[in-house]
Design a protein around this motif. Structure first.
Motif, short mmCIF file in Angstrom:
data_model
loop_
_atom_site.label_atom_id
_atom_site.label_comp_id
_atom_site.label_asym_id
_atom_site.label_seq_id
_atom_site.Cartn_x
_atom_site.Cartn_y
_atom_site.Cartn_z
N LEU A 4 0.77 -1.21 0.00
CA LEU A 4 0.00 0.00 0.00
C LEU A 4 0.79 1.26 0.00
N ALA A 5 0.14 2.32 0.23
CA ALA A 5 0.56 3.65 -0.12
C ALA A 5 1.79 4.14 0.58
N SER A 62 5.86 -4.17 -0.79
CA SER A 62 6.75 -3.01 -0.84
C SER A 62 6.12 -1.76 -0.25
N ALA A 63 4.89 -1.45 -0.62
CA ALA A 63 4.27 -0.21 -0.15
C ALA A 63 4.01 -0.26 1.35
N GLU A 64 3.46 -1.40 1.82
CA GLU A 64 3.22 -1.54 3.24
C GLU A 64 4.53 -1.52 4.02
N LEU A 68 5.78 0.99 7.12
CA LEU A 68 6.26 0.52 8.42
C LEU A 68 7.67 1.03 8.70
N GLU A 69 8.51 1.07 7.68
CA GLU A 69 9.85 1.63 7.87
C GLU A 69 9.77 3.07 8.36
N LEU A 277 -4.74 -3.26 -1.28
CA LEU A 277 -5.30 -1.99 -1.73
C LEU A 277 -4.25 -1.06 -2.30
N GLY A 278 -3.14 -0.94 -1.61
CA GLY A 278 -2.09 -0.01 -2.05
C GLY A 278 -1.53 -0.37 -3.40
N THR A 279 -1.32 -1.67 -3.62
CA THR A 279 -0.79 -2.13 -4.90
C THR A 279 -1.71 -1.70 -6.04
#
Length: 421
Positions: A4-5, A62-64, A68-69, A277-279
């Motif tokens: 996600l975003a 990747s987006a999620e 988190l990073e 969703l983000g993807t």
């Protein structure tokens, strides 16, 4: 899973100042204590304890993962504790090899279905006497999911399940019945030109809604036999998937090709979870989310999960590292602004009691919330972990016409019982 975003969505959301008030290690006398169920836990630490560094493992798209990073960076800037995060491609394999070797993280992120198995195998640490967060902070289902045999082995932050996602450019309104859904799929399905009616990854978790739609079940610890894969209603559900959905899907039923069919604009529907969703949005898809449509003679019952930060056995190697792990977990699961930002961008369904009303949720999350209400929680019983593999193998054989669904599931039950022994 997951996706996600932008991490930037959380920038500025965490207005926490460094204080010397104890939060992650109980009271200042070390006795523990319950926290305020309505407030946010701050990213703070005890001045008398070495702040420590904790390791956190997770497996995100990747987006999620980027989000988190960013959250971890925020925590590290606000707290004297330090958290070091690692995104791993095979979290199950790595936790099962590292933790028995007295290695691995202090905390890790996953759904609640590992709780019973991992606790009985000695992979988890009971932190119930050291937490500052009350279980009343969370919904009953979430609080129950992180406890086993009287131990508190993690802290929950979101509920999840699969639901119906639709491309608003191709679908005016989501179907209420599977029959209506089939009509739309029929109009869009044109595999010769790379167009499909549906993108639907066929793994046991994703298929549970239909396998359990007609009275069937995978596993029920309250029953003497526990297994229900070869029962007639469950077999009916598996056959329903093959007959109703498979004809409108790409031939490769693995996650990647099925997810891509929708995110590339080549299918009006997908059945997927909030992590996706983000993807889809990153690819420019205007995504709508609705509860799963109703089949004739049944009702979809997808498995639902509670995402949590587990307390690994590594918490017991160092109290300073354990304090850092608790501090991050408590801060993460009680920061309402962050939880709502995750709902907005990733479709995470909050389990914080202050954020669980549908009116508080973004529109996309409401669809997943309704699907959670349709569903049934994944069992935490230790034997459940042995069900997934043989079930997936058996369905693959039936899908490829090597066996009937009935025969394949009979064999799957034999394999599972053998593994239990």
């Amino acid at each position: 899973m997951g996706g996600l975003a932008a991490a930037a969505a959380l920038s500025g959301c965490v207005g926490v100042e460094e204080q010397s008030t104890p939060t992650s290690s109980g009271n200042s006398d070390g006795s523990g204590g319950s926290g305020d169920s309505g407030g946010d836990t701050e990213a703070t630490t005890e001045p008398s304890v070495d702040p420590g560094t904790a390791a956190a493992w997770y497996a995100r798209s990747s987006a999620e993962g980027e989000t988190l990073e960013s959250v971890i960076e925020d925590f590290n800037s606000l707290s004297r504790h330090t958290l070091k995060g690692s995104d791993l491609s095979d979290l199950a394999k790595k936790t099962q090899s590292a933790i028995p070797a007295k290695q691995g993280p202090q905390i890790f992120e996953w759904a609640h279905d590992w709780v019973g198995d991992y606790y009985q195998r000695g992979f988890l640490s009971d932190q119930s006497g050291k937490l500052s967060v009350s279980m009343d902070t969370f919904t009953d289902a979430a609080a129950e999911a992180v406890q086993f045999d009287g131990a508190t082995v993690g802290l929950p932050f979101a509920a999840e399940t699969v639901s119906l996602l639709y491309n608003k450019e191709l679908v005016d309104s989501p179907p209420k019945t599977v029959g209506e859904m089939v009509d739309v799929m029929e109009r869009h399905h044109d595999p010769a030109n790379g167009k499909y009616g549906l993108g639907y990854p066929l793994n046991p978790y994703f298929m549970s809604a239909w396998a359990q739609a007609f009275g069937g079940y995978y596993f029920d610890p309250s029953k003497d036999d526990m297994l229900g894969l070869a029962n007639a209603p469950t077999v009916e559900g598996f056959n329903y998937i093959i007959d109703t959905f498979v004809p409108y899907m790409p031939k490769d039923t693995k996650y990647g090709p099925q997810a891509a069919a929708f995110s590339e604009g080549n299918a009006p529907f997908t059945i997927n979870g909030p992590w996706y969703l983000g993807t889809a949005r990153e690819k420019g898809i205007d995504v709508g989310v609705a509860e799963l449509p109703t089949p004739d003679g049944g009702s979809p019952r997808p498995y639902t999960g509670i995402s949590l930060w587990y307390f690994a056995k590594g918490m017991e190697r160092s109290e300073s590292a354990a304090a850092a792990g608790r501090s991050f977990a408590e801060w993460y699961v009680t920061n309402k602004e962050q939880l709502m930002a995750n709902a907005e961008t990733h479709g995470f369904i909050p389990v914080h009691t202050g954020l669980t009303g549908d009116a508080d949720l973004p529109p996309a999350v409401r669809g997943f919330s309704q699907a959670v209400k349709q569903g049934v929680p994944m069992p935490t019983h230790p034997k459940m972990n042995q069900v997934w593999g043989p079930l997936g193998t058996a369905f693959g054989k039936a899908l490829n016409s090597k066996q009937s669904v009935k025969d394949a599931m009979v064999q799957a039950e034999k394999d599972i019982r053998s593994n239990w022994k």
